[in-house]
Design an enzyme around this catalytic site. Structure first.
Site, PDB file in Angstrom:
ATOM      1  N   ASP A 140      -3.302  -2.891  -1.154  1.00  0.00           N
ATOM      2  CA  ASP A 140      -4.034  -2.388  -2.320  1.00  0.00           C
ATOM      3  C   ASP A 140      -3.256  -1.292  -3.053  1.00  0.00           C
ATOM      4  OD1 ASP A 140      -4.290  -0.484  -0.307  1.00  0.00           O
ATOM      5  OD2 ASP A 140      -6.397  -0.895   0.043  1.00  0.00           O
TER       6      ASP A 140
ATOM      7  N   GLU B  10     -15.091  -3.091  -0.173  1.00  0.00           N
ATOM      8  CA  GLU B  10     -16.205  -2.218   0.173  1.00  0.00           C
ATOM      9  C   GLU B  10     -17.434  -3.039   0.574  1.00  0.00           C
ATOM     10  OE1 GLU B  10     -15.352   0.664   0.501  1.00  0.00           O
ATOM     11  OE2 GLU B  10     -14.472   1.629  -1.249  1.00  0.00           O
TER      12      GLU B  10
ATOM     13  N   ASN C 271     -16.962   3.069   6.402  1.00  0.00           N
ATOM     14  CA  ASN C 271     -18.008   2.127   5.971  1.00  0.00           C
ATOM     15  C   ASN C 271     -17.628   0.674   6.302  1.00  0.00           C
ATOM     16  OD1 ASN C 271     -15.979   1.608   4.167  1.00  0.00           O
ATOM     17  ND2 ASN C 271     -17.128   2.157   2.320  1.00  0.00           N
TER      18      ASN C 271
ATOM     19  N   HIS D 158     -14.785  -0.797   5.409  1.00  0.00           N
ATOM     20  CA  HIS D 158     -13.921  -1.489   4.436  1.00  0.00           C
ATOM     21  C   HIS D 158     -12.570  -1.820   5.071  1.00  0.00           C
ATOM     22  CE1 HIS D 158     -12.112   2.416   2.472  1.00  0.00           C
ATOM     23  NE2 HIS D 158     -11.376   2.022   3.485  1.00  0.00           N
TER      24      HIS D 158
HETATM   25  P1  PGA Z   1      -7.462   6.100   7.334  1.00  0.00           P
HETATM   26  O1  PGA Z   1      -8.027   5.078   6.276  1.00  0.00           O
HETATM   27  O2  PGA Z   1      -6.393   5.405   8.101  1.00  0.00           O
HETATM   28  O3  PGA Z   1      -6.937   7.224   6.495  1.00  0.00           O
HETATM   29  O4  PGA Z   1      -8.612   6.512   8.212  1.00  0.00           O
HETATM   30  C1  PGA Z   1      -8.317   3.784   6.669  1.00  0.00           C
HETATM   31  C2  PGA Z   1      -8.956   3.039   5.539  1.00  0.00           C
HETATM   32  O5  PGA Z   1      -9.701   3.668   4.750  1.00  0.00           O
HETATM   33  O6  PGA Z   1      -8.739   1.827   5.436  1.00  0.00           O
END
Ligand code: PGA
Length: 250
Positions: free
Chosen positions: A67, A143, A136, A138
């Site tokens: 992304d 999302e 959450n 994702h």
């Molecule tokens: P993080 O993010 O590795 O900073 O916890 C993971 C994500 O949001 O996919």
């Protein structure tokens, strides 16, 4: 799903780097799907170390990132393009021309998403996709939603995601509100998936991912439908699973 339990983040990073390196060694022109966020940073550091020790070359590797924020340019220090250069690409022998990240500055969302899908298709598909997970559920920037997304698309970011990512920006307002992300079908069509999860704050979502019903409100649950998923998680991230269902971890 195969679950690998590690003692801590350092061991998780080493183990995941070994899996990625072994993919690169077994297929020298592998297509790697890469992730950003804080979790893979240790993995990238371990890969750089192994590369320095001449254990592996990325000369013929292509990468596609999950992304990119919409509306910020590649040279913006918060772009995932900058992140990838800073955390990995600047230190390995990969050809930058072989690295792909959605173009956050393309205002034509349909065109950008189609382009990105075509890039992945023309490369022959992703051999190994690295994933992190949001609180959450994702994956990429997919999302929680009423239905699973399909192909690469432009997504409006969830408030929880914006809050979580605000630590990298001056303020909540500065975090982009939209992003281009591979869709769930794009991710699920990778031949292998490696999900990295670290820390107690991810214990609930990891439990739900592994043991919950497949449900678009928790996008990561879709991984139960993939036939080659490995989860590498540390004791803190697996604490709820270890407490309530210890037998599922061999
Ligand atoms: P993080 O993010 O590795 O900073 O916890 C993971 C994500 O949001 O996919």
């Amino acid at each position: 799903m195969k679950i690998i339990l590690t003692k801590n983040y350092a061991e998780l990073s080493k183990k995941s780097a070994e899996i990625i390196i072994s993919q690169v060694k077994s297929k020298k022109n592998s297509i790697l799907g890469l992730a950003t966020g804080s979790t893979p940073i240790g993995t990238y550091k371990a890969i750089i170390e192994m590369h320095k020790n001449r254990q592996v070359s990325f000369e013929n590797i292509h990468t596609v990132n999950l992304d990119e924020y919409r509306g910020i340019s590649r040279d913006n220090s918060q772009s995932y393009y900058c992140y990838m250069k800073k955390e990995l690409f600047n230190y390995i022998d990969i050809n930058l021309k072989n690295t792909y990240i959605p173009n956050g500055m393309n205002e034509n969302a349909q065109e950008e998403c189609e382009n990105y899908e075509n890039i992945i298709k023309n490369l022959g598909g992703i051999d190994l996709q690295i994933l992190g997970i949001g609180h959450n559920g994702h994956i990429g920037f997919n999302e929680p939603s009423d239905k699973f997304s399909t192909k690469t698309y432009c997504v409006k970011l969830d408030d929880r995601t914006i809050e979580a990512n605000a630590r990298f920006f001056d303020s909540f307002e500065d975090v982009p509100k939209e992003a281009y992300t591979m869709g769930i079908d794009t991710i699920m069509s990778a031949k292998k998936i490696l999900l990295l999860v670290s820390g107690a704050s991810k214990a609930d979502i990891l439990y739900e991912t592994i043991l919950g019903e497949v449900n678009p409100q928790v996008p990561s649950t879709i991984l139960n439908n993939h036939e080659n998923v490995t989860i590498i998680a540390d004791e803190d991230a697996l604490s709820k699973v270890l407490k309530e269902k210890p037998n599922i971890i061999k």
